[in-house]
Scaffold this motif. Structure first.
Motif, PDB file in Angstrom:
ATOM      1  N   TRP A   1      36.789  60.584  25.632  1.00  6.32           N
ATOM      2  CA  TRP A   1      37.809  61.771  25.131  1.00  6.32           C
ATOM      3  C   TRP A   1      37.046  63.051  24.920  1.00  6.32           C
ATOM      4  O   TRP A   1      37.671  63.812  25.181  1.00  6.32           O
ATOM      5  CB  TRP A   1      38.167  61.117  23.816  1.00  6.32           C
ATOM      6  CG  TRP A   1      39.272  61.687  22.988  1.00  6.32           C
ATOM      7  CD1 TRP A   1      40.310  62.473  23.629  1.00  6.32           C
ATOM      8  CD2 TRP A   1      39.320  61.942  21.532  1.00  6.32           C
ATOM      9  NE1 TRP A   1      40.979  63.039  22.729  1.00  6.32           N
ATOM     10  CE2 TRP A   1      40.605  62.921  21.340  1.00  6.32           C
ATOM     11  CE3 TRP A   1      38.780  61.511  20.367  1.00  6.32           C
ATOM     12  CZ2 TRP A   1      41.100  63.099  20.144  1.00  6.32           C
ATOM     13  CZ3 TRP A   1      39.323  61.676  19.308  1.00  6.32           C
ATOM     14  CH2 TRP A   1      40.306  62.745  19.152  1.00  6.32           C
ATOM     15  N   LEU A   2      35.997  62.997  24.427  1.00  6.48           N
ATOM     16  CA  LEU A   2      35.213  64.486  24.402  1.00  6.48           C
ATOM     17  C   LEU A   2      34.797  64.989  25.754  1.00  6.48           C
ATOM     18  O   LEU A   2      35.336  66.294  25.688  1.00  6.48           O
ATOM     19  CB  LEU A   2      33.726  64.113  23.497  1.00  6.48           C
ATOM     20  CG  LEU A   2      33.012  65.435  23.270  1.00  6.48           C
ATOM     21  CD1 LEU A   2      33.650  66.033  22.238  1.00  6.48           C
ATOM     22  CD2 LEU A   2      31.688  64.800  22.521  1.00  6.48           C
TER      23      LEU A   2
ATOM     24  N   HIS B   1      36.248  68.687  26.737  1.00  9.72           N
ATOM     25  CA  HIS B   1      35.715  69.706  27.131  1.00  9.72           C
ATOM     26  C   HIS B   1      35.600  69.750  28.779  1.00  9.72           C
ATOM     27  O   HIS B   1      34.709  70.683  29.080  1.00  9.72           O
ATOM     28  CB  HIS B   1      34.093  69.306  26.638  1.00  9.72           C
ATOM     29  CG  HIS B   1      33.856  69.309  25.343  1.00  9.72           C
ATOM     30  ND1 HIS B   1      33.018  70.323  24.629  1.00  9.72           N
ATOM     31  CD2 HIS B   1      34.159  68.617  24.377  1.00  9.72           C
ATOM     32  CE1 HIS B   1      32.874  70.275  23.413  1.00  9.72           C
ATOM     33  NE2 HIS B   1      33.789  69.226  23.249  1.00  9.72           N
TER      34      HIS B   1
ATOM     35  N   TRP C   1      32.711  62.298  14.562  1.00  3.65           N
ATOM     36  CA  TRP C   1      33.320  62.943  15.241  1.00  3.65           C
ATOM     37  C   TRP C   1      32.629  64.496  15.557  1.00  3.65           C
ATOM     38  O   TRP C   1      32.435  64.844  16.411  1.00  3.65           O
ATOM     39  CB  TRP C   1      34.669  63.451  14.650  1.00  3.65           C
ATOM     40  CG  TRP C   1      35.425  64.583  15.206  1.00  3.65           C
ATOM     41  CD1 TRP C   1      36.371  64.586  16.519  1.00  3.65           C
ATOM     42  CD2 TRP C   1      35.759  65.804  14.623  1.00  3.65           C
ATOM     43  NE1 TRP C   1      36.916  65.914  16.407  1.00  3.65           N
ATOM     44  CE2 TRP C   1      36.412  66.506  15.428  1.00  3.65           C
ATOM     45  CE3 TRP C   1      34.858  66.365  13.499  1.00  3.65           C
ATOM     46  CZ2 TRP C   1      36.466  68.197  15.133  1.00  3.65           C
ATOM     47  CZ3 TRP C   1      35.217  67.994  13.405  1.00  3.65           C
ATOM     48  CH2 TRP C   1      36.034  68.604  13.885  1.00  3.65           C
TER      49      TRP C   1
ATOM     50  N   LYS D   1      30.707  66.239  18.754  1.00  2.73           N
ATOM     51  CA  LYS D   1      30.950  67.449  19.222  1.00  2.73           C
ATOM     52  C   LYS D   1      29.592  68.433  19.136  1.00  2.73           C
ATOM     53  O   LYS D   1      29.501  69.376  19.925  1.00  2.73           O
ATOM     54  CB  LYS D   1      32.054  68.071  18.250  1.00  2.73           C
ATOM     55  CG  LYS D   1      33.531  67.736  18.574  1.00  2.73           C
ATOM     56  CD  LYS D   1      34.105  68.472  18.176  1.00  2.73           C
ATOM     57  CE  LYS D   1      35.787  68.158  18.706  1.00  2.73           C
ATOM     58  NZ  LYS D   1      35.604  68.630  19.937  1.00  2.73           N
TER      59      LYS D   1
ATOM     60  N   ARG E   1      38.561  73.559  24.115  1.00  3.52           N
ATOM     61  CA  ARG E   1      39.525  72.589  24.257  1.00  3.52           C
ATOM     62  C   ARG E   1      40.952  72.876  24.184  1.00  3.52           C
ATOM     63  O   ARG E   1      41.211  73.687  23.272  1.00  3.52           O
ATOM     64  CB  ARG E   1      39.177  71.174  23.238  1.00  3.52           C
ATOM     65  CG  ARG E   1      39.827  70.043  23.648  1.00  3.52           C
ATOM     66  CD  ARG E   1      39.974  69.475  22.431  1.00  3.52           C
ATOM     67  NE  ARG E   1      40.039  70.160  21.259  1.00  3.52           N
ATOM     68  CZ  ARG E   1      41.099  70.194  20.456  1.00  3.52           C
ATOM     69  NH1 ARG E   1      41.984  69.111  20.544  1.00  3.52           N
ATOM     70  NH2 ARG E   1      41.662  70.905  19.479  1.00  3.52           N
TER      71      ARG E   1
END
Length: 613
Positions: A22-23, A27, A131, A135, A311
């Motif tokens: 997901w990250l 990104h 989270w 990040k 993002r």
């Protein structure tokens, strides 16, 4: 009696999407831009350390062979090209990671909190701590690899030209010293952390961006002041028969020592073998030179800087002309209500541009205040220095009064030009793109305001404010420049001071505003639009500065035969521009940037018309 069992919380490995995947998806645009940036800079550094260095070394060998010869031919273009590419790549290694780190850390954290995406992730089995850790860790690792590569290649390029190029930067040059060591990494990580911290505190992308960059730049300034004093320096003493204070390295202080041990700042006269210098040293009762400095040390090979990425933001759902309460905080709903109700287009635009107008007003007042203080007090100090020089048999500390007046005036001109570009790019790119990104512009178009009228009002009011502010600054700057001509240097066509004392300053501001508007309409995202439009404005300024000497025909002449205040053309020592060429060149440059502004504005209206047709 039956006992109810609470359901187990959802884990990150259960129904929720994989955090790393997901990250990386969020990104992905940042990863593409970062990869392209690293590849471009790496290619430039490889070119610098290879063919460009070889050509510059050959040029210097040809120049050395010319000494004593009647005619001479050497590759001056290769030498100047090496200098320009080295300067640009060095500042890119230092500045780009910091800007990217502050932008990524602030925009991603602040942007997700502002749009509510972070809260959505926390309901899918991802804890807030996990989270935030992901990040910071994943982008930090990726940018560390890229920055390490750039630092290694920069050091390799510097070593390749260190001994073969006479004008190569020494290791003690602060830009080279920092770019060859670990400082870019530490500052980038600090920028990422500061951006994340401000993003968590402000919960707004733009505020977090400004706060994170401000904190990082303040830290950078503190580091530059503190680093030379963190390690013991060396002090050497030499006799007056030397040409000046001895010692090679990062100099902290230098000058002459008197018979009673008092240290006096260097008078830049030279060896006591010269009778005039001997008279100066006798009046000061000087017995030798001293220099406090850091001797040559091998700067540590650095690790890369960190950089975070931007993002895509989730759009807020609009139902029945109102922002749905589950999609956006109530603060955003109130913030954009004036665009929804449209009590008046002018009042709406003024409220939307209020931070930019306040920043422009403050910057204009600051610039005017600095110029007035410099003219009223800086000139007196410079003249006092000249009187002191006259008392020393006309042997003057070279350039001392220039630092007091001319140098500072030139720095104010540079800051003024860059400040106007930044405000214009922010007003044009960020504000226009923000309304498109959030859907507020589309909502305004349904309330009786056509897209063309909306864009015209959005550009007209800031353009008037920028024109007024730039005109005031240009008038005051020109007054400061002309107030003490005897204290000014003759390079009147070089640097941003040329732009700051004429109508070109207004042209550059309007051009930056138009470029920002066009970029905002094309990109439709506030932070990328801000960065791209500001970069375009700076690139145009650099290109026109290179083109400036060739905008008007030059006159032949060199050396002592030049008239007063003549500007020698860079790279051509047999041609110059007299002072009377100032206005033709100024007006031509103004016309070029105004034409670019007009083209960008026309393109912006065309893009808007096609996208809203």
């Amino acid at each position: 009696m039956t006992t109810a069992t609470a359901p187990a919380p959802t884990t990150a490995t259960g129904a929720s999407p994989h955090l790393l995947r997901w990250l990386l998806r969020l990104h992905r645009p940042a990863l593409y831009v970062w990869t392209a940036t690293v590849l471009v800079l790496a290619a430039a550094l490889l070119w610098l350390g290879g063919p460009l260095t070889d050509a510059a070394v050959t040029g210097w060998r040809q120049y050395d062979a010319c000494r004593g010869a009647t005619t001479c031919a050497y590759d001056q273009d290769a030498i100047l090209r090496y200098k320009d590419v080295y300067t640009y790549t060095t500042w890119a290694v230092l500045a780009l990671p910091l800007l990217v780190a502050g932008w990524a850390g602030a925009s991603l954290i602040g942007g997700e909190l502002e749009s509510g995406t972070a809260h959505l992730a926390w309901t899918q089995g991802v804890s807030p701590t996990r989270w935030l850790a992901a990040k910071l860790a994943v982008p930090g690792a990726l940018t560390a690899v890229g920055t390490a590569l750039l630092v290694v290649l920069h050091r390799r390029a510097w070593l390749a030209g260190e001994h073969g190029i006479d004008t190569a930067k020494p290791w003690s040059s602060l830009e080279t010293f920092y770019a060859n060591g670990p400082l870019p990494v530490a500052l980038a990580l600090a920028g990422l952390t500061a951006g994340a911290l401000v993003g968590l505190a402000k919960r707004r992308a733009l505020a977090a961006l400004v706060g994170g960059l401000s904190a990082t730049l303040a830290l950078w300034g503190t580091v530059q002041l503190a680093v030379p004093r963190l390690y013991p320096a060396v002090t050497t003493y030499t006799g007056l028969r030397h040409d000046g204070p001895a010692g090679s390295g990062i100099t902290l202080d230098s000058g002459v020592v008197t018979a009673d041990g008092t240290r006096v700042p260097d008078v830049f006269c030279g060896s006591a073998e010269y009778p005039r210098c001997r008279a100066v040293y006798d009046k000061l009762d000087a017995v030798g030179f001293y220099s406090t400095y850091h001797p040559p040390l091998l700067p540590l090979l650095a690790a890369p800087v960190d950089r975070h990425r931007h993002r895509p933001r989730r759009r807020r759902a609009v139902r029945g002309g109102r922002v749905h309460p589950d999609r956006a905080p109530h603060r955003e709903e109130g913030e954009h209500r004036m665009s929804t109700l449209t009590p008046g287009l002018t009042r709406t635009v003024l409220r939307l541009h209020r931070p930019a107008l306040a920043a422009l007003t403050g910057f204009t007042l600051l610039a005017v205040g600095l110029l007035v203080v410099l003219v009223e007090f800086g000139a007196d100090r410079a003249r006092a220095d000249l009187r002191d020089c006259a008392s020393l048999d006309s042997v003057c500390p070279a350039g001392h009064y220039l630092v007091d007046y001319s140098y500072l005036l030139d720095r104010i001109g540079g800051l003024t030009a860059l400040g106007v570009w930044a405000v214009a790019a922010w007003a044009g790119g960020a504000l226009i793109a923000r309304e498109l990104e959030s859907g507020t512009a589309q909502l305004a178009w349904t309330q009786g305001t056509t897209p063309g009228r909306w864009l015209a009002a959005t550009l007209t009011l800031p353009a008037l404010a920028l024109t007024t502010g730039a005109a005031v600054v240009a008038a005051v700057f020109r007054w400061a420049w002309n107030a003490h001509q005897d204290l000014m240097y003759d390079e009147w066509g070089a640097g941003a001071a040329f732009v700051a004392r004429g109508p070109a300053l207004i042209g550059y501001a309007l051009c930056a505003l138009a470029l920002g508007a066009l970029t905002g309409l094309l990109v439709r995202r506030q932070l990328p639009a801000l960065g791209v439009s500001l970069a375009l404005a700076i690139v145009i300024g650099q290109l026109l500065e290179k083109l400036r000497p060739h905008l008007w025909p030059t006159l032949p002449g060199t050396g002592q035969g030049l008239p007063p205040h003549a500007w020698e053309v860079p790279g051509r020592h047999t041609a110059y521009h007299p002072a009377s060429h100032f206005w033709p060149i100024q007006l031509l440059e103004t016309g070029i940037v105004l034409a670019a502004a007009a083209l960008a504005t026309a393109a912006a209206f065309t893009v808007l018309r096609r996208r809203t047709a």
